[in-house]
Design an enzyme around this catalytic site. Structure first.
Site, PDB file in Angstrom:
ATOM      1  N   ASP A 186       4.110   5.993   9.818  1.00 14.01           N
ATOM      2  CA  ASP A 186       4.330   7.020   8.804  1.00 14.01           C
ATOM      3  C   ASP A 186       5.071   8.177   9.459  1.00 14.01           C
ATOM      4  O   ASP A 186       4.558   8.800  10.395  1.00 14.01           O
ATOM      5  CB  ASP A 186       2.996   7.499   8.218  1.00 14.01           C
ATOM      6  CG  ASP A 186       3.186   8.575   7.167  1.00 14.01           C
ATOM      7  OD1 ASP A 186       3.755   8.278   6.110  1.00 14.01           O
ATOM      8  OD2 ASP A 186       2.777   9.721   7.423  1.00 14.01           O
ATOM      9  N   GLU A 270       8.022   3.152   5.911  1.00 13.07           N
ATOM     10  CA  GLU A 270       8.246   3.488   4.509  1.00 13.07           C
ATOM     11  C   GLU A 270       9.713   3.811   4.290  1.00 13.07           C
ATOM     12  O   GLU A 270      10.337   4.510   5.104  1.00 13.07           O
ATOM     13  CB  GLU A 270       7.376   4.682   4.111  1.00 13.07           C
ATOM     14  CG  GLU A 270       7.326   4.924   2.611  1.00 13.07           C
ATOM     15  CD  GLU A 270       6.312   5.995   2.254  1.00 13.07           C
ATOM     16  OE1 GLU A 270       6.093   6.198   1.045  1.00 13.07           O
ATOM     17  OE2 GLU A 270       5.755   6.629   3.169  1.00 13.07           O
ATOM     18  N   CYS A 323      -6.830   4.621  -0.884  1.00 11.91           N
ATOM     19  CA  CYS A 323      -7.914   4.598   0.100  1.00 11.91           C
ATOM     20  C   CYS A 323      -7.805   3.318   0.917  1.00 11.91           C
ATOM     21  O   CYS A 323      -7.824   2.214   0.368  1.00 11.91           O
ATOM     22  CB  CYS A 323      -9.265   4.680  -0.600  1.00 11.91           C
ATOM     23  SG  CYS A 323     -10.681   4.517   0.525  1.00 11.91           S
ATOM     24  N   CYS A 326     -11.373   1.125   0.487  1.00 14.52           N
ATOM     25  CA  CYS A 326     -11.750   0.382  -0.718  1.00 14.52           C
ATOM     26  C   CYS A 326     -10.580   0.079  -1.646  1.00 14.52           C
ATOM     27  O   CYS A 326     -10.731  -0.700  -2.592  1.00 14.52           O
ATOM     28  CB  CYS A 326     -12.828   1.150  -1.490  1.00 14.52           C
ATOM     29  SG  CYS A 326     -12.253   2.711  -2.206  1.00 14.52           S
ATOM     30  N   CYS A 342     -12.518   9.958  -0.490  1.00 14.34           N
ATOM     31  CA  CYS A 342     -12.405   8.986  -1.571  1.00 14.34           C
ATOM     32  C   CYS A 342     -13.557   9.152  -2.554  1.00 14.34           C
ATOM     33  O   CYS A 342     -14.731   9.122  -2.145  1.00 14.34           O
ATOM     34  CB  CYS A 342     -12.395   7.563  -1.006  1.00 14.34           C
ATOM     35  SG  CYS A 342     -12.314   6.276  -2.279  1.00 14.34           S
ATOM     36  N   CYS A 345     -15.739   5.364  -2.566  1.00 18.67           N
ATOM     37  CA  CYS A 345     -16.577   4.916  -1.447  1.00 18.67           C
ATOM     38  C   CYS A 345     -17.037   6.042  -0.547  1.00 18.67           C
ATOM     39  O   CYS A 345     -17.865   5.825   0.351  1.00 18.67           O
ATOM     40  CB  CYS A 345     -15.817   3.870  -0.615  1.00 18.67           C
ATOM     41  SG  CYS A 345     -14.330   4.509   0.195  1.00 18.67           S
ATOM     42  N   ASP A 352      -2.002  11.258   6.986  1.00 23.02           N
ATOM     43  CA  ASP A 352      -0.944  10.499   7.656  1.00 23.02           C
ATOM     44  C   ASP A 352      -1.468   9.187   8.234  1.00 23.02           C
ATOM     45  O   ASP A 352      -0.803   8.153   8.135  1.00 23.02           O
ATOM     46  CB  ASP A 352      -0.316  11.353   8.756  1.00 23.02           C
ATOM     47  CG  ASP A 352       0.337  12.613   8.207  1.00 23.02           C
ATOM     48  OD1 ASP A 352       0.807  12.570   7.056  1.00 23.02           O
ATOM     49  OD2 ASP A 352       0.375  13.632   8.923  1.00 23.02           O
TER      50      ASP A 352
END
Length: 380
Positions: A186, A270, A323, A326, A342, A345, A352
């Site tokens: 990233d 990305e 997330c 999950c 999150c 969960c 990052d």
């Protein structure tokens, strides 16, 4: 496989004079060809082809004997460069982009170059043999592999001379397999890159650290009288200051990308819209200083060199909002939020690192399923 080697050369006084004259001859031929094409089109509606322009070179040499001092292949390459500029111009017109009509070359441009494709060799690590120049002192930091197809001699704005050797038939570089199957990366502004294995590479912030010095040197340049020797000296100081910034940034990116490639078996990044990010006036300077596009470019060609799979994850994939524990996707996540919890969960995520983990998983899925919707691959 094709590869390019950038070699710094140290020509003596006579060789520097010959190089500068070749710059001038190459520039004159380019401008003359552009003038001929424009005049022919205005008169007849048609432009001479590259072969017709090549046949004009002997007459120009007879008219101007000083053109014979330059390498003939460099002059022929100037003709090809102009025809390529016209081809790119018409392509941009057809695609609806900015046309960018070919312009005349100026001797006052800080950077000058010429390209040749014969008589180039590397006898040893301290010399480079070039046509019309003979053996030139050089610093060849690594063995030049493959067949040399062209050499571009250029003078940087700082006054340094370089030669770029384009080679073909280079063998793939062997390298031991890394420990990480797919490494997600990233890119960001604060960190040069955050990897899915938890490694953070700090951004060198080369421009931000040198900004005060650059502003000081550029103020001094603005106060010098145009055309004076003091202005020429100060212009070199400004160019060297900018070159130092670029070198620090380039060194950091090369080290980070090489280490990432060595420690992984495949890399996923990305597909960021860097040009769109630069349109944000608040982020433009920081995004440019972070070298996001350059890091992705280096990862791609280094993976191709060493036979590593390289994947670009779609830019609309919600890597930061998903997330990694999950799979829950947040409806929104502002850039100011660097950590989040999150709601499903209860896992706490660093923005990052979570994005890098999701990019690695998405890249692994693309490689496993062979889908082409989210990425392209290199080196496979």
């Amino acid at each position: 496989m094709e590869r390019a080697y950038v070699v710094r050369i140290y020509p003596n006084k006579a060789q520097r004079s010959r190089i500068e004259r070749t710059f001038g001859c190459r520039r004159w031929v380019y401008n003359r060809c552009l003038e001929v094409r424009k005049a022919a089109y205005e008169a007849t509606g048609k432009s001479p082809s590259r072969w017709e322009l090549d046949r004009m070179l002997p007459a120009w040499k007879a008219e101007h004997p000083w053109l014979r001092e330059a390498d003939s292949h460099a002059l022929q390459q100037a003709v090809r460069d102009l025809c390529s500029a016209y081809d790119h111009f018409f392509r941009r017109v057809r695609q609806g982009g900015k046309p960018g009509y070919p312009r005349f070359k100026s001797k006052s441009d800080p950077g000058q170059s010429f390209r040749t494709n014969w008589g180039v060799s590397v006898p040893d690590e301290r010399h480079l043999r070039l046509p019309k120049l003979g053996a030139v002192r050089a610093r060849v930091s690594r063995p030049v592999e493959g067949r040399i197809v062209s050499a571009t001699v250029k003078r940087a704005p700082s006054g340094k001379y370089f030669c770029v050797l384009s080679c073909t038939g280079c063998p793939e570089a062997p390298m031991a397999e890394g420990e990480v199957p797919v490494l997600g990366i990233d890119a960001g502004v604060r960190d040069l890159m955050v990897r899915s294995d938890g490694v953070r590479v700090a951004s060198p912030r080369a421009l931000a650290k040198a900004e005060r010095r650059l502003a000081k040197e550029q103020r001094r340049l603005s106060r010098k009288r145009k055309g004076s020797r003091n202005r020429a000296k100060q212009r070199l100081k400004v160019a060297r200051a900018h070159e130092a910034v670029a070198d620090r940034r380039k060194d950091a990116v090369h080290k980070a990308t090489t280490q990432a490639m060595r420690e992984s078996q495949a890399i996923a990044v990305e597909d960021l819209n860097v040009e769109g990010m630069k349109r944000n006036r608040r982020l433009a300077k920081a995004v440019s200083d972070a070298s996001m596009a350059e890091a992705a470019r280096q990862l791609e060609y280094k993976c191709a060199w060493h036979g590593r799979p390289f994947v670009k994850v779609d830019r609309f994939y919600p890597s930061s909002k998903t997330c990694s524990a999950c799979g829950h996707v947040l409806p929104g996540l502002p850039l100011s939020v660097r950590e989040w919890r999150c709601p499903e969960c209860g896992a706490t995520h660093d923005r990052d690192l979570n994005a890098a983990t999701n990019i690695a998983r998405e890249g692994e899925r693309i490689l496993r399923e062979g889908t082409a919707g989210h990425a392209g691959t290199a080196g496979v």
